[in-house]
Motif scaffolding. Structure first.
Motif, PDB file in Angstrom:
ATOM      1  N   ARG A  14     -11.508   2.947   0.060  1.00 33.50           N
ATOM      2  CA  ARG A  14     -12.769   4.438  -0.923  1.00 33.50           C
ATOM      3  C   ARG A  14     -11.655   5.505  -0.691  1.00 33.50           C
ATOM      4  O   ARG A  14     -10.891   6.464  -0.438  1.00 33.50           O
ATOM      5  N   TYR A  15     -11.412   5.960  -1.913  1.00 33.51           N
ATOM      6  CA  TYR A  15     -11.511   7.623  -2.501  1.00 33.51           C
ATOM      7  C   TYR A  15     -12.420   8.269  -3.633  1.00 33.51           C
ATOM      8  O   TYR A  15     -13.034   8.063  -4.190  1.00 33.51           O
ATOM      9  N   GLY A  16     -13.582   8.912  -2.480  1.00 29.73           N
ATOM     10  CA  GLY A  16     -14.329   9.753  -2.508  1.00 29.73           C
ATOM     11  C   GLY A  16     -15.562   8.511  -3.104  1.00 29.73           C
ATOM     12  O   GLY A  16     -16.029   7.302  -1.991  1.00 29.73           O
ATOM     13  N   ASP A  17     -16.596   8.755  -4.324  1.00 29.32           N
ATOM     14  CA  ASP A  17     -16.748   7.134  -4.840  1.00 29.32           C
ATOM     15  C   ASP A  17     -16.591   6.162  -4.910  1.00 29.32           C
ATOM     16  O   ASP A  17     -17.152   5.384  -5.707  1.00 29.32           O
ATOM     17  N   ASP A  18     -15.253   6.710  -5.323  1.00 32.47           N
ATOM     18  CA  ASP A  18     -14.334   4.941  -5.781  1.00 32.47           C
ATOM     19  C   ASP A  18     -13.641   4.218  -4.617  1.00 32.47           C
ATOM     20  O   ASP A  18     -12.845   4.768  -4.390  1.00 32.47           O
ATOM     21  N   THR A  19     -14.597   3.234  -5.403  1.00 31.31           N
ATOM     22  CA  THR A  19     -13.987   2.060  -3.786  1.00 31.31           C
ATOM     23  C   THR A  19     -12.311   1.522  -4.603  1.00 31.31           C
ATOM     24  O   THR A  19     -12.683   0.424  -5.455  1.00 31.31           O
ATOM     25  N   ALA A  20     -11.977   1.408  -4.228  1.00 25.99           N
ATOM     26  CA  ALA A  20     -10.318   0.242  -4.319  1.00 25.99           C
ATOM     27  C   ALA A  20     -10.274  -0.829  -3.841  1.00 25.99           C
ATOM     28  O   ALA A  20      -9.787  -1.461  -4.323  1.00 25.99           O
ATOM     29  N   VAL A  21     -10.538  -0.814  -2.631  1.00 19.91           N
ATOM     30  CA  VAL A  21     -10.017  -2.339  -2.175  1.00 19.91           C
ATOM     31  C   VAL A  21     -11.876  -2.159  -0.944  1.00 19.91           C
ATOM     32  O   VAL A  21     -11.874  -1.694  -0.999  1.00 19.91           O
ATOM     33  N   GLY A  38      -1.862  -8.795  -9.463  1.00 19.35           N
ATOM     34  CA  GLY A  38      -3.688  -8.536  -9.545  1.00 19.35           C
ATOM     35  C   GLY A  38      -2.950  -7.343 -10.946  1.00 19.35           C
ATOM     36  O   GLY A  38      -2.097  -6.579 -11.083  1.00 19.35           O
ATOM     37  N   ARG A  39      -4.545  -6.443 -11.810  1.00 18.52           N
ATOM     38  CA  ARG A  39      -4.556  -6.297 -13.140  1.00 18.52           C
ATOM     39  C   ARG A  39      -4.619  -4.441 -12.508  1.00 18.52           C
ATOM     40  O   ARG A  39      -4.190  -4.115 -11.452  1.00 18.52           O
ATOM     41  N   ASN A  40      -3.986  -3.872 -13.526  1.00 17.83           N
ATOM     42  CA  ASN A  40      -4.236  -2.182 -13.049  1.00 17.83           C
ATOM     43  C   ASN A  40      -5.179  -1.969 -12.336  1.00 17.83           C
ATOM     44  O   ASN A  40      -6.169  -2.448 -12.823  1.00 17.83           O
ATOM     45  N   GLY A  41      -4.987  -1.478 -11.082  1.00 14.84           N
ATOM     46  CA  GLY A  41      -6.334  -0.331 -10.489  1.00 14.84           C
ATOM     47  C   GLY A  41      -7.049  -1.545  -9.843  1.00 14.84           C
ATOM     48  O   GLY A  41      -8.378  -1.531  -9.829  1.00 14.84           O
ATOM     49  N   SER A  42      -5.913  -3.209  -9.751  1.00 14.78           N
ATOM     50  CA  SER A  42      -7.338  -4.081  -8.656  1.00 14.78           C
ATOM     51  C   SER A  42      -6.791  -3.074  -7.055  1.00 14.78           C
ATOM     52  O   SER A  42      -7.263  -4.098  -6.243  1.00 14.78           O
ATOM     53  N   GLY A  43      -5.977  -2.367  -7.099  1.00 11.07           N
ATOM     54  CA  GLY A  43      -5.899  -2.351  -5.459  1.00 11.07           C
ATOM     55  C   GLY A  43      -4.779  -2.201  -4.656  1.00 11.07           C
ATOM     56  O   GLY A  43      -4.937  -1.918  -3.551  1.00 11.07           O
ATOM     57  N   LYS A  44      -3.646  -2.864  -5.637  1.00 11.45           N
ATOM     58  CA  LYS A  44      -2.631  -3.194  -4.750  1.00 11.45           C
ATOM     59  C   LYS A  44      -1.992  -2.072  -4.043  1.00 11.45           C
ATOM     60  O   LYS A  44      -1.856  -2.330  -2.839  1.00 11.45           O
ATOM     61  N   THR A  45      -1.444  -0.986  -4.463  1.00  9.64           N
ATOM     62  CA  THR A  45      -0.761  -0.061  -4.247  1.00  9.64           C
ATOM     63  C   THR A  45      -1.937   0.423  -2.510  1.00  9.64           C
ATOM     64  O   THR A  45      -1.128   0.933  -1.678  1.00  9.64           O
ATOM     65  N   THR A  46      -3.089   0.351  -3.659  1.00  9.29           N
ATOM     66  CA  THR A  46      -3.385   0.664  -2.028  1.00  9.29           C
ATOM     67  C   THR A  46      -3.745   0.595  -0.773  1.00  9.29           C
ATOM     68  O   THR A  46      -4.288   1.132  -0.013  1.00  9.29           O
ATOM     69  N   LEU A  47      -3.954  -0.880  -1.203  1.00 10.61           N
ATOM     70  CA  LEU A  47      -3.497  -2.049   0.237  1.00 10.61           C
ATOM     71  C   LEU A  47      -2.361  -1.816   0.847  1.00 10.61           C
ATOM     72  O   LEU A  47      -2.681  -1.856   2.104  1.00 10.61           O
ATOM     73  N   PHE A  54      -0.219   4.618   4.809  1.00  7.63           N
ATOM     74  CA  PHE A  54      -0.071   6.132   4.719  1.00  7.63           C
ATOM     75  C   PHE A  54      -1.622   6.421   3.832  1.00  7.63           C
ATOM     76  O   PHE A  54      -1.586   7.672   3.400  1.00  7.63           O
ATOM     77  N   ARG A  55      -2.590   5.183   4.393  1.00 11.33           N
ATOM     78  CA  ARG A  55      -3.907   5.808   4.449  1.00 11.33           C
ATOM     79  C   ARG A  55      -4.780   5.113   5.675  1.00 11.33           C
ATOM     80  O   ARG A  55      -4.462   3.577   5.594  1.00 11.33           O
ATOM     81  N   ARG A  56      -5.719   5.456   5.975  1.00 10.34           N
ATOM     82  CA  ARG A  56      -6.748   4.916   6.856  1.00 10.34           C
ATOM     83  C   ARG A  56      -7.727   3.929   6.182  1.00 10.34           C
ATOM     84  O   ARG A  56      -8.187   4.463   4.883  1.00 10.34           O
ATOM     85  N   ASP A 155       6.245  -2.093  -4.253  1.00  7.27           N
ATOM     86  CA  ASP A 155       5.595  -1.535  -4.707  1.00  7.27           C
ATOM     87  C   ASP A 155       5.848  -1.547  -6.890  1.00  7.27           C
ATOM     88  O   ASP A 155       6.112  -1.092  -6.894  1.00  7.27           O
ATOM     89  N   GLU A 156       5.821  -3.134  -7.210  1.00 10.63           N
ATOM     90  CA  GLU A 156       6.310  -2.842  -8.143  1.00 10.63           C
ATOM     91  C   GLU A 156       7.634  -1.977  -8.534  1.00 10.63           C
ATOM     92  O   GLU A 156       8.161  -1.012  -9.272  1.00 10.63           O
ATOM     93  N   VAL A 157       8.494  -2.680  -7.876  1.00  7.08           N
ATOM     94  CA  VAL A 157      10.215  -1.672  -7.704  1.00  7.08           C
ATOM     95  C   VAL A 157      10.980  -1.875  -9.200  1.00  7.08           C
ATOM     96  O   VAL A 157      11.915  -0.925  -8.923  1.00  7.08           O
TER      97      VAL A 157
HETATM   98  N1  LIG Z   1      -5.488   8.952  -4.916  1.00  2.00           N
HETATM   99  C1  LIG Z   1      -6.400   8.183  -5.514  1.00  2.00           C
HETATM  100  N2  LIG Z   1      -7.540   9.420  -6.178  1.00  2.00           N
HETATM  101  C2  LIG Z   1      -8.562   8.490  -6.642  1.00  2.00           C
HETATM  102  N3  LIG Z   1      -8.387   7.206  -6.924  1.00  2.00           N
HETATM  103  C3  LIG Z   1      -7.727   6.318  -6.930  1.00  2.00           C
HETATM  104  C4  LIG Z   1      -6.414   7.063  -5.785  1.00  2.00           C
HETATM  105  N4  LIG Z   1      -5.653   5.776  -5.863  1.00  2.00           N
HETATM  106  C5  LIG Z   1      -5.816   4.794  -6.713  1.00  2.00           C
HETATM  107  N5  LIG Z   1      -7.126   5.296  -6.647  1.00  2.00           N
HETATM  108  C6  LIG Z   1      -8.478   4.589  -7.513  1.00  2.00           C
HETATM  109  O1  LIG Z   1      -8.070   3.004  -6.201  1.00  2.00           O
HETATM  110  C7  LIG Z   1      -8.228   1.867  -7.739  1.00  2.00           C
HETATM  111  C8  LIG Z   1      -7.279   1.184  -7.149  1.00  2.00           C
HETATM  112  O2  LIG Z   1      -5.946   1.760  -7.745  1.00  2.00           O
HETATM  113  P1  LIG Z   1      -4.103   1.138  -7.432  1.00  2.00           P
HETATM  114  O3  LIG Z   1      -3.564   2.155  -7.336  1.00  2.00           O
HETATM  115  O4  LIG Z   1      -4.502   0.810  -5.517  1.00  2.00           O
HETATM  116  O5  LIG Z   1      -4.479  -0.129  -8.192  1.00  2.00           O
HETATM  117  P2  LIG Z   1      -3.123  -1.233  -8.530  1.00  2.00           P
HETATM  118  O6  LIG Z   1      -3.835  -2.199  -8.044  1.00  2.00           O
HETATM  119  O7  LIG Z   1      -1.816  -0.621  -7.364  1.00  2.00           O
HETATM  120  O8  LIG Z   1      -2.679  -0.542 -10.157  1.00  2.00           O
HETATM  121  P3  LIG Z   1      -1.508  -0.899 -10.879  1.00  2.00           P
HETATM  122  O9  LIG Z   1      -1.004  -1.964 -11.191  1.00  2.00           O
HETATM  123  O10 LIG Z   1      -1.903   0.074 -12.130  1.00  2.00           O
HETATM  124  O11 LIG Z   1      -0.490  -0.151 -10.018  1.00  2.00           O
HETATM  125  C9  LIG Z   1      -8.429   2.389  -9.754  1.00  2.00           C
HETATM  126  O12 LIG Z   1      -9.794   2.552 -10.086  1.00  2.00           O
HETATM  127  C10 LIG Z   1      -7.753   3.665  -8.998  1.00  2.00           C
HETATM  128  O13 LIG Z   1      -8.177   4.450 -10.306  1.00  2.00           O
END
Ligand SMILES: Nc1ncnc2c1ncn2[C@@H]1O[C@H](COP(=O)(O)OP(=O)(O)OP(=O)(O)O)[C@@H](O)[C@H]1O
Length: 334
Positions: A14-21, A38-47, A54-56, A155-157
């Motif tokens: 989670r990022y605050g209240d936002d659940t990314a994964v 995964g589509r934009n914002g699906s959580g790929k970068t976070t995973l 880089f993240r816990r 990551d989308e390099v």
């Molecule tokens: N640093 C951050 N602070 C707050 N929310 C974040 C942060 N990074 C990502 N998020 C949120 O976490 C969710 C997943 O984002 P993430 O970047 O992991 O997705 P993604 O699949 O890599 O997207 P994209 O294909 O657009 O790069 C999104 O809702 C995004 O807004």
């Protein structure tokens, strides 16, 4: 070196209240090229950032080569994540960055790095922050490939790279992977160009798993039918159509669902040709959100469990998993 495997179990980030994964469970096999889609914002970068420490995790586990990567020197020495930004020293000359990476990374190949600098027409004396967007991406790809990390995550390099550069990147990746097998994860929402590289595919949406399986299996989840429009329509009647193209009187449709036993005979009778499924069409279908992009087959929100998911937590295309009471899960019988 055959690469680090990845095991993710009930991972929440989670990022605050936002659940990314959001409760992700999946495996990435060692020594494979895996497409993380995964589509934009699906959580790929976070995973990927969690796997690269880089993240816990907020909760759950993300193990690399069987261990928690956080402050784990051995695992980190064998893990490399290159994000869209390049993840390199912006204010340094490219050659100096390569010197630095060479010292830090045990398997780094200077010879490969220099060959790739030539391929992408990158001047080692240039500073990264003076490069065009596509060249920055190309330099990220150079560092990512030449590092030859046991777990290499890109990551989308390729973003911003022009077509010749992208194809040069795909060729370089495949050639080097064959000579030096390792675990490579390519994240993308542009599938068509790179799907031929994947041996394994993971699709996530809204931080949850839609599908994780060998690419060959994915390709048996549907088929394309090409021929005269009326014959294609007759062949496809009653099936789930997830893509359609028309050129004059010739039509091509992508069907979702397993082939039927009499498909070949029917195709011959009707004069249509059957081919492998278009993975891009399949991806659009799997990640279609009801009411957002339209849902050609009425299976928006479809979830597919990995075959070793004993809890059947995410449902199953075979219909055997307990999709439970989740109203977004549609089970499609084989
Ligand atoms: N640093 C951050 N602070 C707050 N929310 C974040 C942060 N990074 C990502 N998020 C949120 O976490 C969710 C997943 O984002 P993430 O970047 O992991 O997705 P993604 O699949 O890599 O997207 P994209 O294909 O657009 O790069 C999104 O809702 C995004 O807004």
């Amino acid at each position: 070196m055959s690469g680090f495997g990845v095991q993710v179990r009930d991972l929440i980030v989670r990022y605050g209240d936002d659940t990314a994964v959001d409760g992700l469970t999946l495996d990435i096999p060692a020594g494979s090229i895996t497409g993380l889609l995964g589509r934009n914002g699906s959580g790929k970068t976070t995973l990927l950032s969690t796997l690269a420490a880089f993240r816990r995790p907020t909760s759950g586990r993300a193990l690399v080569d069987g261990e928690d990567p956080w402050e784990n020197e051995r695992v980190m020495a064998g893990t490399c994540l290159i994000r869209e930004s390049g993840d390199v020293l912006a204010d340094e000359k490219l050659g100096a960055t390569l010197d630095y990476v060479e010292q830090a990374r045990p398997h780094f190949s200077r010879e490969l790095a220099e060959r790739l600098l030539d391929t992408f027409e990158l001047d080692p004396k240039a500073k990264q922050n003076t490069l065009s967007r596509g060249k920055k991406s190309a330099f990220g790809a150079v560092v990512g490939l030449a590092t030859r990390a046991e777990l290499t995550m890109l990551d989308e390099v390729y973003l911003g790279m022009d077509a010749p550069s992208r194809y040069a990147f795909y060729d370089a990746l495949l050639t080097d992977y064959v000579e030096h097998p390792r675990t490579i994860v390519l994240s993308s929402h542009l599938i068509e160009e790179i799907e031929r590289l994947f041996e394994h595919v993971v699709v996530i949406d809204h931080g949850t798993l839609l599908l994780a399986e060998p690419a060959d299996e994915l390709r048996t989840r549907g088929l394309t039918v090409t021929g005269p429009s009326d014959a294609v329509e007759r062949f496809s009647a009653g099936r789930t159509v997830v893509g359609r193209q028309q050129l004059g009187r010739t039509a091509q449709v992508t069907l979702f669902g397993p082939p039927a036993a009499d498909d070949d005979a029917r195709a011959r009778d009707l004069g249509v040709e059957l081919g492998p499924v278009d993975v891009q069409d399949l991806f659009v279908h799997l990640t279609a959100r009801a009411g957002a992009t339209g849902d050609a087959g009425g299976t928006a929100g479809l979830r597919v469990a990995p075959s070793d998911d004993p809890a059947g937590r995410s449902g199953s295309l075979t219909g055997s998993g307990a999709a439970g009471s989740d109203p977004t899960v549609t089970e499609v019988p084989r």
